[in-house]
Design a protein around this motif. Structure first.
Motif, PDB file in Angstrom:
ATOM      1  N   PRO A  47      57.444  13.193  45.033  1.00  0.00           N
ATOM      2  CA  PRO A  47      57.539  14.226  44.004  1.00  0.00           C
ATOM      3  C   PRO A  47      56.887  15.509  44.507  1.00  0.00           C
ATOM      4  CG  PRO A  47      55.881  12.586  43.418  1.00  0.00           C
ATOM      5  CD  PRO A  47      56.583  12.092  44.656  1.00  0.00           C
ATOM      6  N   GLU A  48      57.484  16.629  44.121  1.00  0.00           N
ATOM      7  CA  GLU A  48      56.948  17.914  44.574  1.00  0.00           C
ATOM      8  C   GLU A  48      55.638  18.191  43.870  1.00  0.00           C
ATOM      9  OE1 GLU A  48      59.065  21.622  44.906  1.00  0.00           O
ATOM     10  OE2 GLU A  48      60.878  20.509  45.386  1.00  0.00           O
ATOM     11  N   THR A  49      54.600  18.464  44.653  1.00  0.00           N
ATOM     12  CA  THR A  49      53.306  18.825  44.096  1.00  0.00           C
ATOM     13  C   THR A  49      52.819  20.076  44.801  1.00  0.00           C
ATOM     14  OG1 THR A  49      52.136  17.427  45.687  1.00  0.00           O
ATOM     15  CG2 THR A  49      52.648  16.447  43.545  1.00  0.00           C
ATOM     16  N   SER A  50      52.023  20.810  44.101  1.00  0.00           N
ATOM     17  CA  SER A  50      51.447  22.020  44.664  1.00  0.00           C
ATOM     18  C   SER A  50      50.366  21.626  45.659  1.00  0.00           C
ATOM     19  CB  SER A  50      50.849  22.876  43.545  1.00  0.00           C
ATOM     20  OG  SER A  50      50.164  23.962  44.087  1.00  0.00           O
ATOM     21  N   PRO A  51      50.311  22.231  46.849  1.00  0.00           N
ATOM     22  CA  PRO A  51      49.278  21.875  47.819  1.00  0.00           C
ATOM     23  C   PRO A  51      47.887  22.314  47.376  1.00  0.00           C
ATOM     24  CG  PRO A  51      50.565  23.727  48.613  1.00  0.00           C
ATOM     25  CD  PRO A  51      51.207  23.253  47.343  1.00  0.00           C
ATOM     26  N   VAL A  52      47.797  23.251  46.434  1.00  0.00           N
ATOM     27  CA  VAL A  52      46.503  23.747  45.971  1.00  0.00           C
ATOM     28  C   VAL A  52      46.418  23.536  44.469  1.00  0.00           C
ATOM     29  CG1 VAL A  52      45.044  25.784  45.743  1.00  0.00           C
ATOM     30  CG2 VAL A  52      46.435  25.488  47.781  1.00  0.00           C
ATOM     31  N   THR A  53      45.351  22.890  44.034  1.00  0.00           N
ATOM     32  CA  THR A  53      45.138  22.698  42.604  1.00  0.00           C
ATOM     33  C   THR A  53      44.428  23.924  42.065  1.00  0.00           C
ATOM     34  OG1 THR A  53      44.909  20.342  42.981  1.00  0.00           O
ATOM     35  CG2 THR A  53      44.093  21.190  40.884  1.00  0.00           C
ATOM     36  N   PRO A  54      45.019  24.595  41.071  1.00  0.00           N
ATOM     37  CA  PRO A  54      44.369  25.794  40.550  1.00  0.00           C
ATOM     38  C   PRO A  54      43.054  25.452  39.858  1.00  0.00           C
ATOM     39  CG  PRO A  54      46.362  25.285  39.290  1.00  0.00           C
ATOM     40  CD  PRO A  54      46.265  24.287  40.403  1.00  0.00           C
ATOM     41  N   MET A  55      42.084  26.331  40.017  1.00  0.00           N
ATOM     42  CA  MET A  55      40.786  26.151  39.384  1.00  0.00           C
ATOM     43  C   MET A  55      40.928  26.424  37.889  1.00  0.00           C
ATOM     44  SD  MET A  55      38.486  25.401  41.690  1.00  0.00           S
ATOM     45  CE  MET A  55      36.965  25.813  40.882  1.00  0.00           C
ATOM     46  N   PRO A  56      40.159  25.705  37.054  1.00  0.00           N
ATOM     47  CA  PRO A  56      40.212  26.006  35.628  1.00  0.00           C
ATOM     48  C   PRO A  56      39.627  27.395  35.384  1.00  0.00           C
ATOM     49  CG  PRO A  56      38.508  24.383  36.107  1.00  0.00           C
ATOM     50  CD  PRO A  56      39.260  24.630  37.383  1.00  0.00           C
ATOM     51  N   ALA A  57      40.071  28.009  34.325  1.00  0.00           N
ATOM     52  CA  ALA A  57      39.575  29.341  33.993  1.00  0.00           C
ATOM     53  C   ALA A  57      38.064  29.276  33.784  1.00  0.00           C
ATOM     54  CB  ALA A  57      40.262  29.855  32.741  1.00  0.00           C
ATOM     55  N   ALA A  58      37.369  30.262  34.320  1.00  0.00           N
ATOM     56  CA  ALA A  58      35.912  30.291  34.216  1.00  0.00           C
ATOM     57  C   ALA A  58      35.499  30.644  32.787  1.00  0.00           C
ATOM     58  CB  ALA A  58      35.346  31.309  35.190  1.00  0.00           C
ATOM     59  N   THR A  59      34.502  29.942  32.309  1.00  0.00           N
ATOM     60  CA  THR A  59      33.958  30.226  30.994  1.00  0.00           C
ATOM     61  C   THR A  59      32.948  31.356  31.141  1.00  0.00           C
ATOM     62  OG1 THR A  59      34.216  27.917  30.374  1.00  0.00           O
ATOM     63  CG2 THR A  59      32.723  29.234  29.042  1.00  0.00           C
ATOM     64  N   VAL A  60      33.102  32.367  30.343  1.00  0.00           N
ATOM     65  CA  VAL A  60      32.190  33.501  30.382  1.00  0.00           C
ATOM     66  C   VAL A  60      31.030  33.234  29.438  1.00  0.00           C
ATOM     67  CG1 VAL A  60      31.964  35.968  29.938  1.00  0.00           C
ATOM     68  CG2 VAL A  60      34.056  35.077  30.985  1.00  0.00           C
ATOM     69  N   ILE A  61      29.814  33.292  29.980  1.00  0.00           N
ATOM     70  CA  ILE A  61      28.611  33.079  29.175  1.00  0.00           C
ATOM     71  C   ILE A  61      28.316  34.325  28.346  1.00  0.00           C
ATOM     72  CG2 ILE A  61      26.118  32.671  29.266  1.00  0.00           C
ATOM     73  CD1 ILE A  61      26.668  31.098  31.895  1.00  0.00           C
ATOM     74  N   GLN A  62      28.426  35.486  28.997  1.00  0.00           N
ATOM     75  CA  GLN A  62      28.142  36.756  28.338  1.00  0.00           C
ATOM     76  C   GLN A  62      28.787  37.872  29.144  1.00  0.00           C
ATOM     77  OE1 GLN A  62      24.041  38.955  27.857  1.00  0.00           O
ATOM     78  NE2 GLN A  62      23.955  37.078  26.628  1.00  0.00           N
ATOM     79  N   SER A  63      29.205  38.947  28.493  1.00  0.00           N
ATOM     80  CA  SER A  63      29.784  40.113  29.170  1.00  0.00           C
ATOM     81  C   SER A  63      28.970  41.348  28.832  1.00  0.00           C
ATOM     82  CB  SER A  63      31.237  40.339  28.721  1.00  0.00           C
ATOM     83  OG  SER A  63      32.053  39.272  29.113  1.00  0.00           O
ATOM     84  N   GLN A  64      28.855  42.242  29.819  1.00  0.00           N
ATOM     85  CA  GLN A  64      28.128  43.504  29.624  1.00  0.00           C
ATOM     86  C   GLN A  64      28.909  44.635  30.282  1.00  0.00           C
ATOM     87  OE1 GLN A  64      25.665  43.878  27.690  1.00  0.00           O
ATOM     88  NE2 GLN A  64      24.902  41.793  27.472  1.00  0.00           N
ATOM     89  N   PRO A  65      28.763  45.848  29.748  1.00  0.00           N
ATOM     90  CA  PRO A  65      29.401  46.990  30.420  1.00  0.00           C
ATOM     91  C   PRO A  65      28.698  47.276  31.742  1.00  0.00           C
ATOM     92  CG  PRO A  65      28.115  47.711  28.510  1.00  0.00           C
ATOM     93  CD  PRO A  65      28.075  46.221  28.521  1.00  0.00           C
ATOM     94  N   GLY A  66      29.502  47.656  32.733  1.00  0.00           N
ATOM     95  CA  GLY A  66      28.958  47.950  34.056  1.00  0.00           C
ATOM     96  C   GLY A  66      29.208  49.394  34.443  1.00  0.00           C
ATOM     97  N   PRO A  67      28.954  49.739  35.695  1.00  0.00           N
ATOM     98  CA  PRO A  67      29.121  51.118  36.146  1.00  0.00           C
ATOM     99  C   PRO A  67      30.593  51.544  36.171  1.00  0.00           C
ATOM    100  CG  PRO A  67      28.480  49.677  37.969  1.00  0.00           C
ATOM    101  CD  PRO A  67      28.455  48.858  36.737  1.00  0.00           C
ATOM    102  N   ASP A  68      30.825  52.815  35.973  1.00  0.00           N
ATOM    103  CA  ASP A  68      32.155  53.436  36.062  1.00  0.00           C
ATOM    104  C   ASP A  68      33.184  52.758  35.172  1.00  0.00           C
ATOM    105  OD1 ASP A  68      31.152  55.201  38.020  1.00  0.00           O
ATOM    106  OD2 ASP A  68      31.551  53.725  39.595  1.00  0.00           O
ATOM    107  N   GLY A  69      32.788  52.303  33.987  1.00  0.00           N
ATOM    108  CA  GLY A  69      33.721  51.702  33.046  1.00  0.00           C
ATOM    109  C   GLY A  69      34.098  50.269  33.362  1.00  0.00           C
ATOM    110  N   SER A  70      33.395  49.642  34.283  1.00  0.00           N
ATOM    111  CA  SER A  70      33.705  48.254  34.617  1.00  0.00           C
ATOM    112  C   SER A  70      33.080  47.315  33.589  1.00  0.00           C
ATOM    113  CB  SER A  70      33.203  47.904  36.020  1.00  0.00           C
ATOM    114  OG  SER A  70      31.800  47.980  36.078  1.00  0.00           O
ATOM    115  N   GLN A  71      33.482  46.052  33.664  1.00  0.00           N
ATOM    116  CA  GLN A  71      32.886  45.004  32.825  1.00  0.00           C
ATOM    117  C   GLN A  71      32.371  43.923  33.753  1.00  0.00           C
ATOM    118  OE1 GLN A  71      35.017  43.505  29.361  1.00  0.00           O
ATOM    119  NE2 GLN A  71      34.584  41.425  30.060  1.00  0.00           N
ATOM    120  N   VAL A  72      31.160  43.428  33.484  1.00  0.00           N
ATOM    121  CA  VAL A  72      30.563  42.371  34.289  1.00  0.00           C
ATOM    122  C   VAL A  72      30.403  41.147  33.395  1.00  0.00           C
ATOM    123  CG1 VAL A  72      28.600  41.686  35.708  1.00  0.00           C
ATOM    124  CG2 VAL A  72      29.380  44.063  35.735  1.00  0.00           C
ATOM    125  N   ASP A  73      31.002  40.029  33.843  1.00  0.00           N
ATOM    126  CA  ASP A  73      30.940  38.768  33.109  1.00  0.00           C
ATOM    127  C   ASP A  73      29.994  37.818  33.829  1.00  0.00           C
ATOM    128  OD1 ASP A  73      33.017  39.664  31.393  1.00  0.00           O
ATOM    129  OD2 ASP A  73      34.532  38.930  32.797  1.00  0.00           O
TER     130      ASP A  73
END
Length: 185
Positions: A47-73
């Protein structure tokens, strides 16, 4: 001469016929398999399987605004042995947004004792951070992170606070503080 050609042609026809005919295994054939003889099995499609198993989405503990309009999680704050590893992700709506964070200004604060803990250094004196950009003076070393529309991951290692300290606060220049973060042990 014609007899030799006819004999060769007849032998070729018999050989082709033998190859085309399917033979059922005989008792001798199965005995050969048990003693290390060669048996032929039909190949089964895998059966066709993907050679790479995708990582589960990361759970964000907290987010804060960063420099130049960025966001840091904040993704994880985990102790392994005597080392605390902090993992963060930076993203920005800007197409080109690379940030340079001065390592000497990155710290973890033990909330139980109010002690500031600086980044660990390896045996050569290099700060243990992702994407280290060395300078002529360790006080000016930087951690580089690409905060384009595809989030950039960064990490830093610190001496672990004592087990009696259940939470820490994380301080990065240009980023709002991450306060009261539970330490995973």
């Amino acid at each position: 001469m014609q007899l030799k050609i006819f004999t060769l042609a007849g032998a070729a026809v018999l050989a082709l016929a033998a190859c085309a005919a399917k033979e059922k295994p005989t008792q001798d054939d199965t005995a050969g398999a048990a003693t290390g003889g060669v048996m032929r099995d039909e190949a089964k499609a895998e059966p066709e399987t993907s050679p790479v198993t995708p990582m589960p989405a990361a759970t964000v503990i907290q987010s804060q605004p960063g420099p130049d309009g960025s966001q840091v999680d904040l993704l994880s704050v985990k102790v392994t042995g005597d080392i605390l590893t902090v993992t963060l992700r930076c993203s920005s709506p800007e197409r080109y947004n690379r940030e340079s964070i001065r390592v000497a200004q990155v710290s973890v604060i033990d909330d139980a004792t109010s002690q500031r803990i600086g980044v660990l250094k390896d045996n050569e004196g290099n700060a243990m951070v992702s994407n280290l950009n060395r300078s002529s003076s360790p006080e000016n070393d930087n951690m580089m992170v690409d905060c384009t529309s595809k989030p950039g991951v960064m990490w830093a290692k610190f001496p672990a606070p004592p087990a009696t300290s259940p939470t820490v606060s994380i301080s990065l220049p240009g980023v709002a503080p991450f306060d009261g973060i539970p330490v995973q042990r």
